[in-house]
Design a protein around this motif. Sequence first.
Motif, PDB file in Angstrom:
ATOM      1  N   ALA A  11       0.838  -1.198   0.000  1.00  0.00           N
ATOM      2  CA  ALA A  11       0.000   0.000   0.000  1.00  0.00           C
ATOM      3  C   ALA A  11       0.877   1.253   0.000  1.00  0.00           C
ATOM      4  O   ALA A  11       0.618   2.207  -0.752  1.00  0.00           O
ATOM      5  CB  ALA A  11      -0.931  -0.008   1.201  1.00  0.00           C
ATOM      6  N   LEU A  12       1.913   1.261   0.826  1.00  0.00           N
ATOM      7  CA  LEU A  12       2.834   2.398   0.852  1.00  0.00           C
ATOM      8  C   LEU A  12       3.580   2.540  -0.473  1.00  0.00           C
ATOM      9  O   LEU A  12       3.774   3.649  -0.969  1.00  0.00           O
ATOM     10  CB  LEU A  12       3.822   2.260   2.010  1.00  0.00           C
ATOM     11  N   LEU A  13       3.983   1.424  -1.041  1.00  0.00           N
ATOM     12  CA  LEU A  13       4.672   1.442  -2.324  1.00  0.00           C
ATOM     13  C   LEU A  13       3.778   2.042  -3.411  1.00  0.00           C
ATOM     14  O   LEU A  13       4.222   2.883  -4.205  1.00  0.00           O
ATOM     15  CB  LEU A  13       5.116   0.028  -2.712  1.00  0.00           C
ATOM     16  N   ILE A  14       2.524   1.665  -3.430  1.00  0.00           N
ATOM     17  CA  ILE A  14       1.580   2.200  -4.414  1.00  0.00           C
ATOM     18  C   ILE A  14       1.398   3.706  -4.220  1.00  0.00           C
ATOM     19  O   ILE A  14       1.367   4.469  -5.191  1.00  0.00           O
ATOM     20  CB  ILE A  14       0.238   1.446  -4.333  1.00  0.00           C
ATOM     21  N   LEU A  15       1.282   4.152  -2.981  1.00  0.00           N
ATOM     22  CA  LEU A  15       1.145   5.585  -2.711  1.00  0.00           C
ATOM     23  C   LEU A  15       2.374   6.362  -3.163  1.00  0.00           C
ATOM     24  O   LEU A  15       2.258   7.433  -3.769  1.00  0.00           O
ATOM     25  CB  LEU A  15       0.896   5.823  -1.226  1.00  0.00           C
ATOM     26  N   ILE A  16       3.554   5.837  -2.885  1.00  0.00           N
ATOM     27  CA  ILE A  16       4.786   6.517  -3.275  1.00  0.00           C
ATOM     28  C   ILE A  16       4.925   6.570  -4.796  1.00  0.00           C
ATOM     29  O   ILE A  16       5.225   7.622  -5.370  1.00  0.00           O
ATOM     30  CB  ILE A  16       6.010   5.841  -2.626  1.00  0.00           C
ATOM     31  N   GLY A  20       4.697   9.904  -7.108  1.00  0.00           N
ATOM     32  CA  GLY A  20       5.797  10.213  -8.026  1.00  0.00           C
ATOM     33  C   GLY A  20       5.307  10.424  -9.444  1.00  0.00           C
ATOM     34  O   GLY A  20       5.743  11.348 -10.132  1.00  0.00           O
ATOM     35  N   MET A  21       4.393   9.577  -9.900  1.00  0.00           N
ATOM     36  CA  MET A  21       3.831   9.724 -11.254  1.00  0.00           C
ATOM     37  C   MET A  21       3.073  11.047 -11.383  1.00  0.00           C
ATOM     38  O   MET A  21       3.185  11.742 -12.388  1.00  0.00           O
ATOM     39  CB  MET A  21       2.897   8.560 -11.579  1.00  0.00           C
TER      40      MET A  21
END
Length: 157
Positions: A11-16, A20-21
């Motif tokens: 979940a954190l990876l997706i948010l980061i 960024g995108m």
Amino acid sequence: MSGKIIAIFFALLILIVGGGMYYLQVYYYYREVTDAPAVLELAGPEGQPVQIPVRDYQGIYSVSSPLANRACFTTDPATAQTATLYEKPTPLIPPRWFDCFDVGQLSDDIDAGLAKTYLVHKDIAPKIDAVLAIYPDGRAFEWRQTNEEAEEKRTID
């Protein structure tokens, strides 16, 4: 317990990655134009350029797309009267932070005939035209859009 940790990690990876995108698309690839032109050349009759004066210029461009250029400035609308009119203007949406370019109001005003649109440069990039809208009070807005060749083939080189 390890399943929750993995889920939180993803979940954190997706948010980061999503943040960024977003940053890349809205801020990173855009640059402000620092050397404002004093004159802009529009396409004129029989290929002769029509020069119009430029004041109070604000512009952006993108290092990743030839379609992302936008500009707002003031000019003398009388100087553009002999320039080539543009048939199917479609202003494109700029990033939110470039607030001088209100694409909704500009589109409505063009449709209502409150602003005239002119061809600045045909095929400034393959299948892309530079277009300018000028109001009678001198406000002017420039953008780039795909031309009829791109619309026919539905591609951009």
